[in-house]
Scaffold this motif. Structure first.
Motif, PDB file in Angstrom:
ATOM      1  N   GLY A 147      -9.748  -8.145  19.598  1.00 34.83           N
ATOM      2  CA  GLY A 147      -9.924  -8.190  18.150  1.00 34.83           C
ATOM      3  C   GLY A 147      -9.458  -6.896  17.499  1.00 34.83           C
ATOM      4  N   TRP A 148      -9.788  -5.789  18.167  1.00 34.13           N
ATOM      5  CA  TRP A 148      -9.379  -4.463  17.641  1.00 34.13           C
ATOM      6  C   TRP A 148      -7.861  -4.322  17.684  1.00 34.13           C
ATOM      7  CZ3 TRP A 148      -7.213  -0.137  20.269  1.00 34.13           C
ATOM      8  CH2 TRP A 148      -7.220   1.049  19.540  1.00 34.13           C
ATOM      9  N   LEU A 149      -7.303  -4.723  18.829  1.00 35.30           N
ATOM     10  CA  LEU A 149      -5.849  -4.643  19.004  1.00 35.30           C
ATOM     11  C   LEU A 149      -5.138  -5.487  17.947  1.00 35.30           C
ATOM     12  CD1 LEU A 149      -4.230  -3.232  21.320  1.00 35.30           C
ATOM     13  CD2 LEU A 149      -3.832  -5.532  22.221  1.00 35.30           C
ATOM     14  N   ALA A 150      -5.727  -6.656  17.661  1.00 35.46           N
ATOM     15  CA  ALA A 150      -5.086  -7.570  16.716  1.00 35.46           C
ATOM     16  C   ALA A 150      -5.177  -7.066  15.283  1.00 35.46           C
ATOM     17  CB  ALA A 150      -5.704  -8.961  16.831  1.00 35.46           C
ATOM     18  N   CYS A 151      -6.060  -6.071  15.040  1.00 39.77           N
ATOM     19  CA  CYS A 151      -6.143  -5.474  13.696  1.00 39.77           C
ATOM     20  C   CYS A 151      -5.023  -4.462  13.474  1.00 39.77           C
ATOM     21  CB  CYS A 151      -7.479  -4.749  13.502  1.00 39.77           C
ATOM     22  SG  CYS A 151      -8.851  -5.863  13.249  1.00 39.77           S
ATOM     23  N   MET A 152      -4.397  -4.034  14.569  1.00 38.93           N
ATOM     24  CA  MET A 152      -3.433  -2.934  14.442  1.00 38.93           C
ATOM     25  C   MET A 152      -2.265  -3.237  13.502  1.00 38.93           C
ATOM     26  SD  MET A 152      -3.403  -1.275  18.248  1.00 38.93           S
ATOM     27  CE  MET A 152      -2.981   0.414  17.879  1.00 38.93           C
ATOM     28  N   PRO A 153      -1.614  -4.408  13.622  1.00 39.53           N
ATOM     29  CA  PRO A 153      -0.505  -4.674  12.692  1.00 39.53           C
ATOM     30  C   PRO A 153      -0.983  -4.749  11.246  1.00 39.53           C
ATOM     31  CG  PRO A 153      -0.555  -6.297  14.460  1.00 39.53           C
ATOM     32  CD  PRO A 153      -1.791  -5.496  14.585  1.00 39.53           C
ATOM     33  N   LEU A 154      -2.132  -5.398  11.039  1.00 45.21           N
ATOM     34  CA  LEU A 154      -2.635  -5.545   9.681  1.00 45.21           C
ATOM     35  C   LEU A 154      -2.963  -4.178   9.085  1.00 45.21           C
ATOM     36  CD1 LEU A 154      -3.464  -7.280   7.343  1.00 45.21           C
ATOM     37  CD2 LEU A 154      -5.696  -7.580   8.390  1.00 45.21           C
ATOM     38  N   ALA A 155      -3.612  -3.330   9.892  1.00 44.27           N
ATOM     39  CA  ALA A 155      -3.949  -1.991   9.404  1.00 44.27           C
ATOM     40  C   ALA A 155      -2.673  -1.221   9.065  1.00 44.27           C
ATOM     41  CB  ALA A 155      -4.760  -1.235  10.448  1.00 44.27           C
ATOM     42  N   ALA A 156      -1.642  -1.374   9.878  1.00 44.34           N
ATOM     43  CA  ALA A 156      -0.373  -0.687   9.617  1.00 44.34           C
ATOM     44  C   ALA A 156       0.260  -1.200   8.328  1.00 44.34           C
ATOM     45  CB  ALA A 156       0.590  -0.884  10.789  1.00 44.34           C
ATOM     46  N   LEU A 157       0.164  -2.510   8.135  1.00 50.02           N
ATOM     47  CA  LEU A 157       0.722  -3.107   6.918  1.00 50.02           C
ATOM     48  C   LEU A 157      -0.049  -2.639   5.686  1.00 50.02           C
ATOM     49  CD1 LEU A 157       2.688  -5.119   5.651  1.00 50.02           C
ATOM     50  CD2 LEU A 157       1.079  -6.952   6.165  1.00 50.02           C
ATOM     51  N   GLN A 158      -1.374  -2.654   5.795  1.00 50.37           N
ATOM     52  CA  GLN A 158      -2.193  -2.231   4.662  1.00 50.37           C
ATOM     53  C   GLN A 158      -1.999  -0.758   4.334  1.00 50.37           C
ATOM     54  OE1 GLN A 158      -4.208  -3.801   2.490  1.00 50.37           O
ATOM     55  NE2 GLN A 158      -3.593  -5.771   3.310  1.00 50.37           N
ATOM     56  N   LEU A 159      -1.823   0.070   5.374  1.00 50.14           N
ATOM     57  CA  LEU A 159      -1.586   1.493   5.119  1.00 50.14           C
ATOM     58  C   LEU A 159      -0.239   1.678   4.415  1.00 50.14           C
ATOM     59  CD1 LEU A 159      -2.467   4.427   5.382  1.00 50.14           C
ATOM     60  CD2 LEU A 159      -1.411   4.491   7.634  1.00 50.14           C
ATOM     61  N   ALA A 160       0.750   0.886   4.841  1.00 51.87           N
ATOM     62  CA  ALA A 160       2.065   0.972   4.205  1.00 51.87           C
ATOM     63  C   ALA A 160       1.959   0.632   2.722  1.00 51.87           C
ATOM     64  CB  ALA A 160       3.054   0.034   4.897  1.00 51.87           C
ATOM     65  N   ILE A 161       1.142  -0.371   2.422  1.00 50.70           N
ATOM     66  CA  ILE A 161       0.988  -0.765   1.016  1.00 50.70           C
ATOM     67  C   ILE A 161       0.164   0.271   0.253  1.00 50.70           C
ATOM     68  CG2 ILE A 161       0.011  -2.514  -0.526  1.00 50.70           C
ATOM     69  CD1 ILE A 161       0.596  -4.581   1.665  1.00 50.70           C
ATOM     70  N   SER A 162      -0.944   0.712   0.854  1.00 48.24           N
ATOM     71  CA  SER A 162      -1.840   1.641   0.154  1.00 48.24           C
ATOM     72  C   SER A 162      -1.184   2.992  -0.123  1.00 48.24           C
ATOM     73  CB  SER A 162      -3.123   1.858   0.954  1.00 48.24           C
ATOM     74  OG  SER A 162      -3.956   0.739   0.832  1.00 48.24           O
ATOM     75  N   GLN A 163      -0.346   3.465   0.786  1.00 45.92           N
ATOM     76  CA  GLN A 163       0.275   4.766   0.529  1.00 45.92           C
ATOM     77  C   GLN A 163       1.303   4.670  -0.607  1.00 45.92           C
ATOM     78  OE1 GLN A 163       3.620   5.836   1.088  1.00 45.92           O
ATOM     79  NE2 GLN A 163       4.370   3.960   2.035  1.00 45.92           N
ATOM     80  N   SER A 164       1.884   3.489  -0.793  1.00 45.69           N
ATOM     81  CA  SER A 164       2.919   3.427  -1.822  1.00 45.69           C
ATOM     82  C   SER A 164       2.372   2.995  -3.186  1.00 45.69           C
ATOM     83  CB  SER A 164       4.075   2.522  -1.391  1.00 45.69           C
ATOM     84  OG  SER A 164       3.683   1.174  -1.467  1.00 45.69           O
ATOM     85  N   TRP A 165       1.274   2.231  -3.204  1.00 47.70           N
ATOM     86  CA  TRP A 165       0.682   1.853  -4.491  1.00 47.70           C
ATOM     87  C   TRP A 165      -0.399   2.853  -4.846  1.00 47.70           C
ATOM     88  CZ3 TRP A 165      -0.379  -4.168  -4.158  1.00 47.70           C
ATOM     89  CH2 TRP A 165       0.849  -4.822  -3.951  1.00 47.70           C
ATOM     90  N   SER A 166      -0.280   3.429  -6.047  1.00 45.48           N
ATOM     91  CA  SER A 166      -1.276   4.445  -6.375  1.00 45.48           C
ATOM     92  C   SER A 166      -2.608   3.818  -6.791  1.00 45.48           C
ATOM     93  CB  SER A 166      -0.754   5.365  -7.468  1.00 45.48           C
ATOM     94  OG  SER A 166      -0.399   4.597  -8.578  1.00 45.48           O
ATOM     95  N   SER A 167      -2.613   2.505  -6.981  1.00 42.58           N
ATOM     96  CA  SER A 167      -3.867   1.853  -7.350  1.00 42.58           C
ATOM     97  C   SER A 167      -4.750   1.661  -6.122  1.00 42.58           C
ATOM     98  CB  SER A 167      -3.570   0.504  -7.994  1.00 42.58           C
ATOM     99  OG  SER A 167      -4.580  -0.430  -7.706  1.00 42.58           O
ATOM    100  N   PHE A 168      -6.061   1.781  -6.328  1.00 39.58           N
ATOM    101  CA  PHE A 168      -6.995   1.572  -5.227  1.00 39.58           C
ATOM    102  C   PHE A 168      -7.297   0.089  -5.081  1.00 39.58           C
ATOM    103  CE2 PHE A 168     -11.479   1.286  -3.761  1.00 39.58           C
ATOM    104  CZ  PHE A 168     -11.314   1.848  -2.508  1.00 39.58           C
ATOM    105  N   GLY A 169      -7.425  -0.613  -6.190  1.00 39.25           N
ATOM    106  CA  GLY A 169      -7.878  -1.999  -6.172  1.00 39.25           C
ATOM    107  C   GLY A 169      -6.814  -3.016  -5.801  1.00 39.25           C
ATOM    108  N   ALA A 170      -5.568  -2.773  -6.243  1.00 37.98           N
ATOM    109  CA  ALA A 170      -4.533  -3.787  -6.052  1.00 37.98           C
ATOM    110  C   ALA A 170      -4.283  -4.156  -4.585  1.00 37.98           C
ATOM    111  CB  ALA A 170      -3.242  -3.344  -6.735  1.00 37.98           C
ATOM    112  N   PRO A 171      -4.131  -3.172  -3.681  1.00 37.69           N
ATOM    113  CA  PRO A 171      -3.917  -3.558  -2.283  1.00 37.69           C
ATOM    114  C   PRO A 171      -5.113  -4.341  -1.736  1.00 37.69           C
ATOM    115  CG  PRO A 171      -3.487  -1.213  -2.578  1.00 37.69           C
ATOM    116  CD  PRO A 171      -4.096  -1.710  -3.849  1.00 37.69           C
ATOM    117  N   LEU A 172      -6.322  -3.991  -2.209  1.00 37.74           N
ATOM    118  CA  LEU A 172      -7.520  -4.696  -1.743  1.00 37.74           C
ATOM    119  C   LEU A 172      -7.520  -6.132  -2.219  1.00 37.74           C
ATOM    120  CD1 LEU A 172     -10.428  -2.144  -2.088  1.00 37.74           C
ATOM    121  CD2 LEU A 172      -9.109  -2.834  -0.098  1.00 37.74           C
ATOM    122  N   ALA A 173      -7.171  -6.335  -3.489  1.00 41.37           N
ATOM    123  CA  ALA A 173      -7.147  -7.692  -4.035  1.00 41.37           C
ATOM    124  C   ALA A 173      -6.130  -8.542  -3.277  1.00 41.37           C
ATOM    125  CB  ALA A 173      -6.793  -7.650  -5.521  1.00 41.37           C
TER     126      ALA A 173
END
Ligand SMILES: Nc1ncnc2c1ncn2[C@@H]1O[C@H](COP(=O)(O)OP(=O)(O)OP(=O)(O)O)[C@@H](O)[C@H]1O
Ligand SMILES: [Mg+2]
Lengths: 246, 312
Positions: A147-173
Motif C-alpha cells: 500500500g505504501w509502495l503504491a502511494c509513491m507515484p501518486l505522492a510524486a504526482l501530487q508533489l509535482a502539482i503542489s510545487q507548481s501551483w501556488s494555491s494550497f486548496g486547488a491541488p487538494l480539490a
C-alpha cells in the motif's frame, strides 16, 4: 548527498509541532473504529485476519491513502508558497534536486507512519475481537508495504502539482475529485492498474481467491506499473522544479 | 586612473555585465552593469516596477537571466552557485517563516541547512534585538519583528554579502530607523558588503555609500552618495537693487539666468565665476542684498532622475 540530509532534517523540523500528526493518526483511528464495530462473524465462524484486514483497509486504502498523499504534498509546499518562502529556501546553498527529493522523502515518511499505525490498529482490533489464528505476517507485510509502495507515484504526482501551483486548496480539490471514482474504476481491469489514485487500494487488498476487475492482476504487473509511473512523475516534477522561476 | 580601475576590479563583490531579463519579449532589466565593491553599502534605488527585485532574483540564482553574466566574489554565478550562495545572506521582498514555529525553530531549520554552530542563532537574535522573544510562535510577531527575524535568518550563515530587498517595506518610522541603524553597523562590525534596495532615496541616503538608480530596467545613475549630493546642488539666487539691469549684465557674461519673484536665478557655476560676477555687479553700481544658494533636495533630484527629466 550531505545537502539532501541537511534539507531533510530542516523539513522534519518544519513539519514537527504542526497538526500534521493529527492527520497521521486520523485514518488508522477511523479504521480501528470500523474494525471494532463491523459485523464480521458469519454463523459460528471465527473472524479471520484476512477478513479483518479487508474490512479495515477498504476505506483506508480507497480513500484516505490517496487523499493523504495529496494533503501531505500540499502541506510540505505550503509555507514556501506563502510570502517569499521559495526565495528564502532556494537562495540558501542547496541544490534544487536535493530540496525536491527531501520534500518527497518527507511525504513518503509521513505515509509510512500512517501505514505503521494502521498495522498496529489491525493487530489491536484483532486482539480485541479475539482473533485466535496465527498472524499471517507475510500477507500483512505485503499489504502494508504494498500500500505504501503504491502511494509513491501518486505522492510524486501530487508533489509535482503542489510545487507548481501556488494555491494550497486547488491541488487538494483536484486530488479528492480524482479519488472519488475509485470504486468505479476498480471494476475495470483495463484502466484500474494505471490509475494512481486506485493503486494503493489494489496493492493493499489481500491477494485471496475472489478477485474481480482490477484486483484480478498479478502483483508483479502492479509493481511494474507503480515503479514505471513513479519514475515518470518524479522526473517530470523534478524537471519542472529545477526550471521553476522563483 | 588605471590603477583605481584595476583595484576596483579585483575588489568587486558583485559585477554584472549586460544583464538582460525579458518576460515575453518585454525587458524587465536590460544592459545592467552593476559594480559593487567590497565592504560597501550599495543602495539600489528605483520606483515600483523598475526591476530591482528582478535583478536581485537573478543575483541569487532564483531566475535565469535572458543574457549577460553575473560574477559574485569574482566567480561566475552559473558555474559556482553553491560556493557563492554559501557566503550570501538574503531577504527578498517579504520575510518567510513558519507561523506555528517559534523564532528559534525557524532559525534552527535554516541553521540545519547551513550547517553552522548552534551558538550562531543566539548571536543573530542578539544582533536584531529579538533576544527574549525567540520562544514565541512567529505568527504572533509584529511586522517589524518578522522583518528583523528575516534579517537574522539572512545573517545566520555569517555572509560576506548581504542582499536585502526593501527591508523596511511596511515599517513605521521607528522600525525603519531601527533597521537602518542595524544595516549601518554591519559593514563596520562584520566587514560585509550590503546591497539594499528601496524606492525611497531618503531611506537609503543615510546609510549607503554608493547608489545605483534604476528606471524601467535600465541603470540611469551609479555613483557615490557624495557625488549625488554635488549633482543635486542647486541654483544661485541674487537679490539686487535693479534686478532687470543686473540680469542683462549677467546674461551678457553667459550666465543664462532668469528672473523669478524679483530675484535673479542662476544655474550652478564655479566659485570663481560667482566671485567675478558679483564684483562686476558691484562695480556697475548695483546694491547686492542677498546671495543664496538654493539647494535642491536630494529627493527632488532623485525624482527628476527617476522621471527621466534628467539624464545623468
Ligand atoms: N514573472 C514575471 N512575468 C512578467 N513580468 C514580470 C515578472 N516579474 C516581473 N515582471 C515585470 O518586470 C518589471 C520589474 O519588476 P520588479 O518586481 O523587478 O520591480 P521592482 O523594482 O522590484 O518594483 P517594486 O518596487 O514594486 O518592488 C515590472 O514591469 C514587472 O511587471
Ligand atoms: Mg520589488
Amino acid at each position: 548527498m550531505g545537502i539532501f540530509w541537511r534539507v531533510l532534517s530542516a523539513e522534519r523540523l518544519k513539519m514537527s509541532k504542526s497538526f500534521v500528526w493529527l492527520l497521521v493518526i486520523g485514518s488508522p483511528a477511523v479504521a480501528m473504529l470500523i474494525g471494532a464495530l463491523a459485523n464480521m462473524e458469519e454463523e459460528g465462524q471465527m473472524i479471520t485476519w484476512e477478513v479483518l484486514l479487508s474490512v479495515m483497509s477498504l476505506f483506508h486504502a480507497m480513500f484516505f491513502l490517496p487523499v493523504l498523499s495529496g494533503v501531505f504534498a500540499a502541506l510540505i509546499c505550503r509555507a514556501e508558497h506563502a510570502d517569499g518562502g521559495w526565495k528564502q529556501l532556494l537562495a540558501l546553498p542547496v541544490t534544487r534536486t536535493s530540496v525536491y527529493l527531501a520534500k518527497y522523502t518527507m511525504i513518503m515518511a509521513l505515509l509510512a507512519a500512517v501505514q505503521l499505525l494502521f498495522f498496529a490498529a489491525v493487530l489491536g482490533v484483532g486482539a480485541l475481537r479475539g482473533v485466535d489464528v496465527p498472524i499471517p505476517w507475510t500477507m500483512f507485510l505485503a499489504s502494508i508495504f504494498g500500500g505504501w509502495l503504491a502511494c509513491m507515484p501518486l505522492a510524486a504526482l501530487q508533489l509535482a502539482i503542489s510545487q507548481s501551483w501556488s494555491s494550497f486548496g486547488a491541488p487538494l480539490a483536484l486530488n479528492v475529485t480524482l479519488t472519488m471514482p475509485n470504486m468505479l474504476i476498480a471494476n475495470s481491469s483495463t484502466y484500474g492498474p494505471y490509475d494512481p489514485w486506485l493503486q494503493p487500494m489494489l496493492a493493499m487488498s489481500p491477494f485471496g481467491e475472489d478477485r474481480f476487475g482490477a484486483f484480478n492482476l498479478p502483483l508483479e504487473s502492479l509493481i511494474t506499473v507503480v515503479l514505471g509511473s513513479l519514475i515518470l512523475f518524479l522526473a517530470v516534477g523534478l524537471f519542472s522544479f529545477r526550471r521553476k522561476a522563483v | 586612473m588605471l590603477v583605481t580601475e584595476v583595484k576596483k576590479m579585483t575588489q568587486a563583490v558583485i559585477e554584472t555585465t549586460n544583464l538582460l531579463k525579458e518576460y515575453r519579449g518585454r525587458a524587465a532589466v536590460e544592459h545592467l552593469n552593476l559594480n559593487i565593491g567590497k565592504g560597501e553599502i550599495y543602495g539600489f534605488l528605483g520606483p515600483n516596477g523598475a526591476g530591482k527585485t528582478t535583478t536581485i532574483r537573478m543575483l541569487l540564482g532564483l531566475i535565469k537571466p535572458t543574457s549577460g553574466s553575473i560574477k559574485i566574489f569574482g566567480q561566475d554565478l552559473k558555474r559556482n552557485k553553491l560556493q557563492i550562495l554559501r557566503k550570501v545572506g538574503s531577504l527578498v521582498e517579504s520575510p518567510s517563516y513558519y507561523g506555528h514555529l517559534s523564532a528559534l525553530d525557524n532559525l534552527e531549520a535554516i541553521r540545519r541547512i547551513l550547517n553552522v554552530p548552534k551558538s550562531r542563532i543566539a548571536e543573530v537574535l542578539d544582533i536584531v534585538s529579538l533576544t527574549g522573544e525567540e520562544k514565541r510562535p512567529v505568527k504572533g510577531f509584529s511586522l517589524g519583528m518578522k522583518q528583523r527575524l528575516g534579517i537574522a535568518a539572512a545573517l545566520l550563515g555569517s555572509p560576506e554579502l548581504l542582499i536585502l530587498d526593501e527591508p523596511t517595506n511596511g515599517l513605521d518610522p521607528s522600525g525603519i530607523q531601527e533597521i537602518r541603524s542595524l544595516i549601518k553597523r554591519l559593514p563596520v562590525e562584520e566587514g560585509i558588503t550590503v546591497l539594499v534596495s528601496s524606492h525611497l532615496l531618503s531611506e537609503i541616503e543615510q546609510m549607503a555609500g554608493t547608489v545605483g538608480i534604476i528606471r524601467s530596467g535600465r541603470m540611469v545613475y551609479q555613483d557615490t552618495i557624495a557625488h549625488l549630493q554635488q549633482q543635486a546642488a542647486g541654483d544661485l539666487r541674487l537679490a539686487v537693487s535693479e534686478p532687470e539691469e543686473a540680469l542683462i549684465l549677467a546674461n551678457r557674461r553667459g550666465c543664462g539666468g532668469t528672473l523669478q519673484e524679483g530675484r535673479i536665478t542662476l544655474p550652478r557655476m564655479s566659485d570663481v565665476r560667482v566671485a567675478l560676477l558679483i564684483k562686476e555687479l558691484v562695480e556697475n553700481g548695483h546694491a547686492i542684498y542677498r546671495v543664496e544658494e538654493h539647494r535642491q533636495s536630494l529627493e527632488e533630484f532623485f525624482l527628476q532622475v527617476v522621471e527621466g527629466g534628467q539624464s545623468v
